[in-house]
Structure formats: C-alpha cells, structure tokens
Design a protein around this motif. Structure first.
Motif, mmCIF file in Angstrom:
data_model
loop_
_atom_site.group_PDB
_atom_site.id
_atom_site.type_symbol
_atom_site.label_atom_id
_atom_site.label_comp_id
_atom_site.label_asym_id
_atom_site.label_seq_id
_atom_site.Cartn_x
_atom_site.Cartn_y
_atom_site.Cartn_z
ATOM 1 N N ASP A 105 0.858 -1.177 0.000
ATOM 2 C CA ASP A 105 0.000 0.000 0.000
ATOM 3 C C ASP A 105 0.893 1.226 0.000
ATOM 4 N N VAL A 106 0.695 2.112 -0.961
ATOM 5 C CA VAL A 106 1.532 3.295 -1.072
ATOM 6 C C VAL A 106 0.643 4.523 -1.145
ATOM 7 N N GLY A 107 1.273 5.679 -1.026
ATOM 8 C CA GLY A 107 0.528 6.915 -1.179
ATOM 9 C C GLY A 107 0.646 7.822 0.025
ATOM 10 N N VAL A 108 -0.292 8.760 0.134
ATOM 11 C CA VAL A 108 -0.195 9.830 1.113
ATOM 12 C C VAL A 108 -0.647 9.409 2.501
ATOM 13 N N GLY A 109 -1.221 8.217 2.649
ATOM 14 C CA GLY A 109 -1.698 7.770 3.946
ATOM 15 C C GLY A 109 -1.012 6.530 4.458
ATOM 16 N N GLU A 110 0.185 6.235 3.947
ATOM 17 C CA GLU A 110 0.897 5.025 4.355
ATOM 18 C C GLU A 110 2.298 5.378 4.853
ATOM 19 N N ALA A 111 2.737 4.600 5.832
ATOM 20 C CA ALA A 111 4.058 4.803 6.411
ATOM 21 C C ALA A 111 4.653 3.448 6.727
ATOM 22 N N ASN A 112 5.972 3.360 6.749
ATOM 23 C CA ASN A 112 6.586 2.152 7.302
ATOM 24 C C ASN A 112 7.939 2.447 7.920
ATOM 25 N N VAL A 113 8.394 1.500 8.718
ATOM 26 C CA VAL A 113 9.575 1.719 9.558
ATOM 27 C C VAL A 113 10.853 1.839 8.744
ATOM 28 N N ASP A 114 10.865 1.297 7.538
ATOM 29 C CA ASP A 114 12.030 1.435 6.671
ATOM 30 C C ASP A 114 12.425 2.903 6.508
ATOM 31 N N THR A 115 11.441 3.784 6.629
ATOM 32 C CA THR A 115 11.642 5.185 6.264
ATOM 33 C C THR A 115 12.176 6.050 7.392
ATOM 34 N N VAL A 116 12.315 5.503 8.597
ATOM 35 C CA VAL A 116 12.846 6.311 9.697
ATOM 36 C C VAL A 116 14.247 6.815 9.353
ATOM 37 N N ALA B 34 10.059 10.448 15.376
ATOM 38 C CA ALA B 34 9.278 10.264 16.602
ATOM 39 C C ALA B 34 7.914 9.651 16.318
ATOM 40 N N ARG B 35 7.273 10.088 15.242
ATOM 41 C CA ARG B 35 5.932 9.550 14.948
ATOM 42 C C ARG B 35 6.005 8.053 14.651
ATOM 43 N N HIS B 36 7.116 7.622 14.082
ATOM 44 C CA HIS B 36 7.236 6.203 13.756
ATOM 45 C C HIS B 36 7.491 5.328 14.984
ATOM 46 N N ILE B 37 7.875 5.938 16.095
ATOM 47 C CA ILE B 37 7.894 5.169 17.349
ATOM 48 C C ILE B 37 6.466 4.759 17.678
ATOM 49 N N GLU B 38 5.536 5.705 17.548
ATOM 50 C CA GLU B 38 4.115 5.391 17.772
ATOM 51 C C GLU B 38 3.595 4.424 16.722
ATOM 52 N N PHE B 39 3.953 4.661 15.468
ATOM 53 C CA PHE B 39 3.447 3.816 14.392
ATOM 54 C C PHE B 39 3.933 2.365 14.516
ATOM 55 N N CYS B 40 5.191 2.169 14.844
ATOM 56 C CA CYS B 40 5.828 0.882 14.569
ATOM 57 C C CYS B 40 6.447 0.152 15.752
ATOM 58 N N GLN C 85 6.009 -3.459 10.813
ATOM 59 C CA GLN C 85 6.585 -2.774 9.656
ATOM 60 C C GLN C 85 5.842 -1.506 9.252
ATOM 61 N N SER C 86 4.518 -1.561 9.166
ATOM 62 C CA SER C 86 3.788 -0.499 8.460
ATOM 63 C C SER C 86 2.617 0.045 9.269
ATOM 64 N N ALA C 87 2.158 1.209 8.863
ATOM 65 C CA ALA C 87 0.978 1.825 9.460
ATOM 66 C C ALA C 87 0.237 2.622 8.398
ATOM 67 N N SER C 88 -1.074 2.694 8.547
ATOM 68 C CA SER C 88 -1.907 3.567 7.725
ATOM 69 C C SER C 88 -2.414 4.703 8.601
ATOM 70 N N PHE C 89 -2.520 5.898 8.031
ATOM 71 C CA PHE C 89 -3.028 7.037 8.791
ATOM 72 C C PHE C 89 -3.945 7.863 7.905
ATOM 73 N N ASP C 90 -4.798 8.642 8.532
ATOM 74 C CA ASP C 90 -5.705 9.539 7.827
ATOM 75 C C ASP C 90 -4.906 10.780 7.424
ATOM 76 N N PRO C 91 -4.738 11.019 6.111
ATOM 77 C CA PRO C 91 -3.925 12.175 5.695
ATOM 78 C C PRO C 91 -4.492 13.510 6.157
ATOM 79 N N ALA C 92 -5.812 13.565 6.374
ATOM 80 C CA ALA C 92 -6.436 14.832 6.756
ATOM 81 C C ALA C 92 -6.243 15.155 8.232
ATOM 82 N N THR C 93 -6.212 14.124 9.085
ATOM 83 C CA THR C 93 -6.103 14.353 10.524
ATOM 84 C C THR C 93 -4.789 13.850 11.115
ATOM 85 N N GLY C 94 -4.130 12.928 10.418
ATOM 86 C CA GLY C 94 -2.924 12.310 10.937
ATOM 87 C C GLY C 94 -3.179 11.152 11.873
ATOM 88 N N ARG C 95 -4.432 10.818 12.134
ATOM 89 C CA ARG C 95 -4.747 9.746 13.080
ATOM 90 C C ARG C 95 -4.351 8.392 12.512
#
Length: 370
Positions: free
Chosen positions: A142-153, A180-186, A195-205
């Motif tokens: 899953d890619v795009g504006v609402g996806e994150a993963n730990v590789d990117t720290v 810091a946000r990826h500590i919460e995410f991952c 590895q990964s997390a999805s978040f709401d691009p509008a709110t960041g949740r």
C-alpha cells in the motif's frame, strides 16, 4: 580479528570492482547466488543508494584509483530521482550522495544530496507529522499519502545532515517529528517492530498497523526490526535526542533476545517453519552495522559492551558462513511472499556488511559518520 576483517573487506572490494566493470547501465539490485550476475534497476529503485555507498566507501578507504569516478558517475545517475514521489529518497540520497560529501568532500555529491533532501521534505504531512511513502514508493503493498513504514525512519538522517549543511531549521523539525511519529506507528510495547501503518492524511490519526512483507500481518519481519534499529540509531546520532536512542535500544534488545544462537536471523521471527526456512543475511547485516553505531552511545556501559560484542560475533558469522571468496554475500531474503530473490545477494545487505567491516577494522568511525 582485524586481519579477518581486512580480508573480508578485500573480498568485497574485489566484488565491487568486478561489478563496476561489468554493469554498464542501471544499478545493482540483487544477484543470483549461482552466477553472481546482477539484476539491475534502471533508476535505482529504492536500493541504488546502497551501491553508491559501497563505491564511496571504496573511494575513500580503498586503493583503486577508478573508485572515485565510479562513485561520481552513479551519483549523477541518481540526480533525477530527487523529484520522485517516494520516501525512499532517504536511502537513495543519504548513502548515494551525502556519504560522498561526508567521506570524500565531493561537491557534486553534496548538491545532489541536498536536492534529494529538499525534494523529500516537500512531501511532509504536518498533520501526520510524517513523511508518507508516496505514490512511487517501491516494494510496498500500500503506497501513497496515507501510508508509512519503519524502513523510512532512516530518512531522518538525510534531512538532519541537510540541516547541518544549510542551517534550515525546517529540515531538522521534519526529521525529528518523522522519526518520533514512527515510534508510535511501529514500535510495539515489547520492543518488537511492526513494519507499516496507515493514517488519515487529513487528521494524521493512525488507522491500523500491519506487516506487509512478513509471514503474517502481525508478525515481526526481521528486516522491519532491523530497519527500526537502524532508523532510530541514526536519528539519535544526527539529532542528539535521547528518545531515539531509547527506541533504538528497545528494538536492539529485542533483537538480541530473539536472534538465533548462531546470530544470523531467519527472515521472519514468527515463521512456524523455523529452522527450516529462509535466513536473511541482509537484515542481519543492517543490525550489525547499527549496533556498531549505537554501542558508543548506549545508555549504560553494559549495553555498550553487549552491542559491540554482538556486532563482532554477528559479523564473524556472516563472514565465515555467508561471504564467499568472490565477495558475494549469500542468503539475503528479499520477499518470500512473492517468491523474489529468497537466497540471493542483496545490495543493501552487502552495503551494511561492508560498512560494518570498515568499522571493525578501525577504518570507518561510526561515531563521526552514521
């Protein structure tokens, strides 16, 4: 074991030379263990910076007069990627270009790295306080504006280096918030890494956590654990903030408590087929290099000794059992889920072992260059 480290470095330098002489287009990506032949990527995919990084290490510490020109050539090939919509510009431009500025004082590499850093920073989402994967991110389900993963720290290192070069405080702020946000995410409560997390691009949740390349969605994929240790370690090095050192230590302690007795990790810690499943020398090499960087900054003398000792023992296991005389590092496990390169040489695994060997041989000081 200094002589053993220098012998291993010589083997890998030979492999670098043969690769630079034979690969005429693209970037080395992964190699067939039987033939040593590379599968290349035209624009560097997410891994091209690791090949450049090996060339910069060879240019600075080696004795082949061609290495600096090879490094400069492949760095120039990376330049167009500054505008690509992928967070993996952190890997591409830190190892592929900033390392050339740090080690060799290469001005063109510095400018290329700064372009990559500014392109990456432009993708920052202030509501999520994170750099999203982006539409062109490679090797993600899953890619795009609402996806994150730990590789990117690790991308924090590129931005923090660019802040040091330019004085642009925005770059530092983005880097620190992203790591810091990826500590919460991952980072799970027990120190294992998702590895990964999805978040709401509008709110960041944050909406969900998942492991898209492991054996299950909630498993601990070895390379995710490794990327977490690396990412928070380099964020700690470049920012000086203890919260990143704390996160790196939690993840490192988990790794050391769960790694096999012979030191080389299986591809996923939760694979029920262990020990009859794939190893991943690439994840293991990432951790080896990370422990050498983390050890001098560990929170206690006991941890410092444990990390250094584990790094030495793990590097020895990789060299003795998986680094062939021709410099090929075997048994990297790219992606069993899709059957891709499951026992191959992976360019990022080779990079991190090469870096670790230079540190162990006393050539490269991870206290100065993360």
């Amino acid at each position: 074991m200094t002589r053993g480290w220098t012998d291993a470095i010589a083997r890998m330098r030979g492999r670098i030379t043969r690769t630079a002489e034979s690969v005429t287009s693209g970037f080395p990506h992964f190699a067939d263990p039987a033939t040593g032949n590379w599968t290349t990527s035209p624009g560097g995919d997410w891994t091209g910076g690791f090949w450049n990084g090996m060339l910069w290490l060879a240019a600075h510490y080696g004795d082949d007069p061609r290495a600096p020109s090879w490094a400069a050539r492949w760095t120039a090939r990376l330049a167009p990627r500054a505008s690509s919509d992928t967070v993996f510009r952190g890997f591409l431009f830190y190892y592929g270009a900033a390392l050339g500025a740090l080690l060799c004082g290469d001005r063109a590499a510095r400018e290329t790295a700064l372009a990559g850093a500014h392109g990456l920073a432009a993708s920052y989402n202030p509501r999520a306080e994170a750099l999203p994967l982006g539409a062109a991110a490679e090797e993600a389900s899953d890619v795009g504006v609402g996806e994150a993963n730990v590789d990117t720290v690790q991308a924090a290192a590129l931005l923090l280096w660019a802040h040091r070069e330019t004085g642009d405080a925005v770059l530092r702020d983005i880097a620190v918030r992203h790591a810091a946000r990826h500590i919460e995410f991952c980072l799970r409560d027990d120190g294992s890494v998702c590895q990964s997390a999805s978040f709401d691009p509008a709110t960041g949740r944050m909406l969900r956590r998942y492991t898209h390349k492991g054996i299950t969605d909630d498993s601990t994929w070895a390379r995710a654990q490794a990327w977490g240790i690396l990412g928070w370690t380099v964020a700690h090095v470049w920012s000086g903030e203890t919260r990143f050192g704390d996160a790196a230590e939690r993840a490192a302690d988990w790794w050391l408590a769960h790694a096999p007795a012979d030191r080389v990790a299986f591809w996923d810690f939760d694979d029920p087929k262990i020990p009859n499943t794939f190893r991943d020398t690439s994840a293991t090499a990432i951790v080896t290099a990370s422990l050498l960087t983390l050890a001098p900054r560990a929170s206690t003398p006991e941890r410092s000794r444990a990390y250094r000792g584990a790094a030495e023992a793990t590097a020895a296991a990789l060299v003795e059992r998986y680094l062939r005389p021709d410099g090929v590092l075997t048994d990297g496990c790219y992606s069993p889920r899709i059957g891709l390169a499951t026992r191959h040489e992976l360019v990022w695994g080779s990079y991190y072992l090469f870096e670790a060997l230079h540190a162990l041989a006393g050539l490269y000081d991870p206290a100065k260059v993360a």
